[in-house]
Design a protein around this motif. Structure first.
Motif, short mmCIF file in Angstrom:
data_model
loop_
_atom_site.label_atom_id
_atom_site.label_comp_id
_atom_site.label_asym_id
_atom_site.label_seq_id
_atom_site.Cartn_x
_atom_site.Cartn_y
_atom_site.Cartn_z
N GLY A 45 1.99 -24.62 12.88
CA GLY A 45 1.15 -25.55 13.62
C GLY A 45 0.73 -25.11 15.01
O GLY A 45 0.02 -25.86 15.70
N LYS A 46 1.12 -23.92 15.44
CA LYS A 46 0.78 -23.49 16.79
C LYS A 46 -0.71 -23.21 16.98
O LYS A 46 -1.19 -23.12 18.11
CB LYS A 46 1.59 -22.25 17.16
N LEU A 47 -1.43 -23.05 15.87
CA LEU A 47 -2.87 -22.79 15.95
C LEU A 47 -3.70 -23.95 15.41
O LEU A 47 -4.88 -23.79 15.12
CB LEU A 47 -3.20 -21.50 15.19
N ASP A 48 -3.09 -25.12 15.30
CA ASP A 48 -3.79 -26.28 14.75
C ASP A 48 -4.99 -26.71 15.58
O ASP A 48 -5.89 -27.39 15.06
CB ASP A 48 -2.84 -27.47 14.59
N LYS A 49 -5.04 -26.34 16.85
CA LYS A 49 -6.15 -26.75 17.69
C LYS A 49 -7.39 -25.87 17.49
O LYS A 49 -8.45 -26.17 18.06
CB LYS A 49 -5.72 -26.77 19.16
N LEU A 50 -7.24 -24.81 16.72
CA LEU A 50 -8.42 -24.03 16.36
C LEU A 50 -9.26 -24.81 15.36
O LEU A 50 -8.74 -25.52 14.50
CB LEU A 50 -8.00 -22.69 15.74
N SER A 51 -10.57 -24.63 15.44
CA SER A 51 -11.47 -25.29 14.49
C SER A 51 -11.83 -24.38 13.32
O SER A 51 -12.55 -24.80 12.40
CB SER A 51 -12.75 -25.73 15.21
N ALA A 94 -1.58 -22.11 26.54
CA ALA A 94 -2.10 -22.94 27.63
C ALA A 94 -3.62 -22.84 27.70
O ALA A 94 -4.31 -23.83 27.99
CB ALA A 94 -1.47 -22.51 28.96
N GLN A 95 -4.14 -21.64 27.46
CA GLN A 95 -5.59 -21.46 27.47
C GLN A 95 -6.25 -22.25 26.34
O GLN A 95 -7.28 -22.89 26.54
CB GLN A 95 -5.93 -19.98 27.33
N LEU A 96 -5.65 -22.20 25.16
CA LEU A 96 -6.21 -22.94 24.03
C LEU A 96 -6.19 -24.44 24.30
O LEU A 96 -7.16 -25.15 24.02
CB LEU A 96 -5.43 -22.61 22.76
N ASN A 97 -5.09 -24.92 24.86
CA ASN A 97 -4.99 -26.34 25.21
C ASN A 97 -6.07 -26.73 26.22
O ASN A 97 -6.67 -27.81 26.11
CB ASN A 97 -3.61 -26.65 25.78
N ALA A 98 -6.32 -25.85 27.18
CA ALA A 98 -7.32 -26.14 28.21
C ALA A 98 -8.72 -26.18 27.62
O ALA A 98 -9.55 -27.03 27.99
CB ALA A 98 -7.24 -25.09 29.31
N ILE A 99 -9.01 -25.27 26.68
CA ILE A 99 -10.32 -25.25 26.03
C ILE A 99 -10.56 -26.56 25.29
O ILE A 99 -11.62 -27.19 25.43
CB ILE A 99 -10.41 -24.05 25.06
N VAL A 100 -9.58 -26.97 24.52
CA VAL A 100 -9.71 -28.19 23.72
C VAL A 100 -9.78 -29.43 24.63
O VAL A 100 -10.52 -30.38 24.36
CB VAL A 100 -8.55 -28.30 22.72
N ALA A 101 -9.01 -29.39 25.72
CA ALA A 101 -9.01 -30.53 26.65
C ALA A 101 -10.38 -30.74 27.30
O ALA A 101 -10.72 -31.85 27.70
CB ALA A 101 -7.95 -30.31 27.73
#
Length: 376
Positions: free
Chosen positions: A87-93, A20-27
């Motif tokens: 794919g759980k870490l796909d939002k990492l750059s 949820a934190q990662l999603n919020a950062i990307v959002a």
């Protein structure tokens, strides 16, 4: 008291749900860089205008990673790769992966081959980290990493931005050191799980926000009266101490964690980045200043005496060694730590931990017995 509990719960929620934190950062339009065990330079990520995001595995079943690792591999590396493959870490750059042990070396190479959506950024630490040549090598590594991070973010890492990032991270380290000392004085207010959550959540949050929240918890604790603890005070050591089931076993048996020598916990914040006119050199010197870590070359093996000092400083009655399954560096350190504790007359219990564990009854029995031993 309700304010303290609410604040502790806020950080517990963060620690329990990194996704949820990662999603919020990307959002928010920000980029996040994965910081894998054990020492990834979060300062460089911040200086590049991105958010460092801790990745220390997870309690989950292994499936895809079995194609890359044998079954007797460290569970932390396996679950890190599993999350990358599914794919759980796909939002990492990007994924900064140190190569401080044989397992992490293989994790990085397998990540490069198997995880196509998240670029692999190796973090190579020198073996002889205390030599001037070792510090210079580390500095050059950090410059190289900074260039890669700048290419991802479009924000150049310069001396000013890096120094600002160092100041932010040092402030967080100072707050966590103070929190650890305060939590030792208020075991009736801070449970083992809450203590872990306060520390662990710092890997998923904005560093400044986390520091401010930790400072708030410290002040709220100090407003409460101190009470004699009718349970047992222990120091924990190991790589990970974040299993909620195991932390509950500690609480059930009236154990208070008054200090730790744990890789995911105090090893992350006990050594500040020193002052230096060159911030890249300062960051390199921090690694050379670290002591007592199983994955850093330490011919003097200071870890045992350091734990003895922790026990004496905080009035602990014993040590709980959380032995990560299939972790060669920790298994190598164990007899030397035990020897130091035996010489000081300090009891210790070893409890095997693994992120694939589903039953903790063996650990419960061991800790119940240990509680009886140190109460006698």
């Amino acid at each position: 008291m309700s304010t303290l509990n609410d604040t502790l719960q806020k950080l517990s929620d963060v620690a329990a749900n990194p996704a949820a934190q990662l999603n919020a950062i990307v959002a928010q339009g920000k980029k996040a860089i994965g910081c894998f065990p054990v020492y990834s330079p979060a300062e460089l990520v911040i200086a590049a205008g991105m958010t460092p995001f801790a990745v220390w595995g997870a309690e989950m079943e292994i499936s895809s990673a079995k194609k890359y690792f044998p079954s007797f591999y460290c569970g932390i590396a396996q679950t890190c790769l599993e999350m990358g493959l599914n794919g759980k870490l796909d939002k990492l750059s990007g994924a900064m992966i140190p190569v401080l042990c044989d397992t992490l070396k293989c994790l990085g190479q397998n990540w490069k081959v198997g995880v196509k959506n998240v670029p692999f950024i190796p973090v190579i630490h020198p073996q002889n980290r205390k030599l001037p040549a070792g510090v210079e090598f580390m500095r050059k590594q950090y410059v190289t990493i900074a260039e890669k991070l700048s290419a991802i973010s479009g924000h150049k890492v310069d001396a000013a931005s890096l120094q600002k990032a160092i100041d932010i991270c040092n402030a967080q380290r100072a707050a966590l050191r103070e929190f650890s000392d305060v939590a030792a004085l208020y075991p009736h207010l801070i449970s083992p799980a809450q203590r872990n959550a306060v520390i662990k959540s710092g890997g998923f949050m904005d560093k400044g926000e986390h520091t401010a929240t930790v400072r708030q918890i410290i002040e709220l604790c100090r407003q409460q009266p101190m009470k004699d603890w009718d349970g047992h005070k222990v120091v924990t050591t190991g790589i990970l101490a974040d299993s909620q089931a195991l932390l509950q076993v500690l609480a059930d048996n009236r154990f208070a964690v008054v200090a730790d020598e744990v890789a995911q916990e105090s090893r992350q914040y006990r050594t500040d980045v020193p002052a230096d006119a060159d911030p890249f050199n300062a960051l390199a010197r921090q690694i050379s200043d670290m002591e007592g870590c199983s994955v850093l070359y330490d011919p003097d093996k200071k870890r045992g005496p350091m734990i003895v000092d922790m026990v004496k400083k905080h009035g602990a009655q014993g040590v709980v060694f959380l032995m990560t399954k299939f972790c060669d560096p920790e298994e190598f350190d164990f007899p030397m730590v035990k020897k130091a504790l035996d010489a000081a007359g300090i009891p210790m219990v070893s409890v095997e931990v693994d992120q694939q564990m589903r039953s903790f009854e063996q650990a419960r029995t061991a800790l119940q017995t240990f509680a009886d031993v140190i109460s006698a």
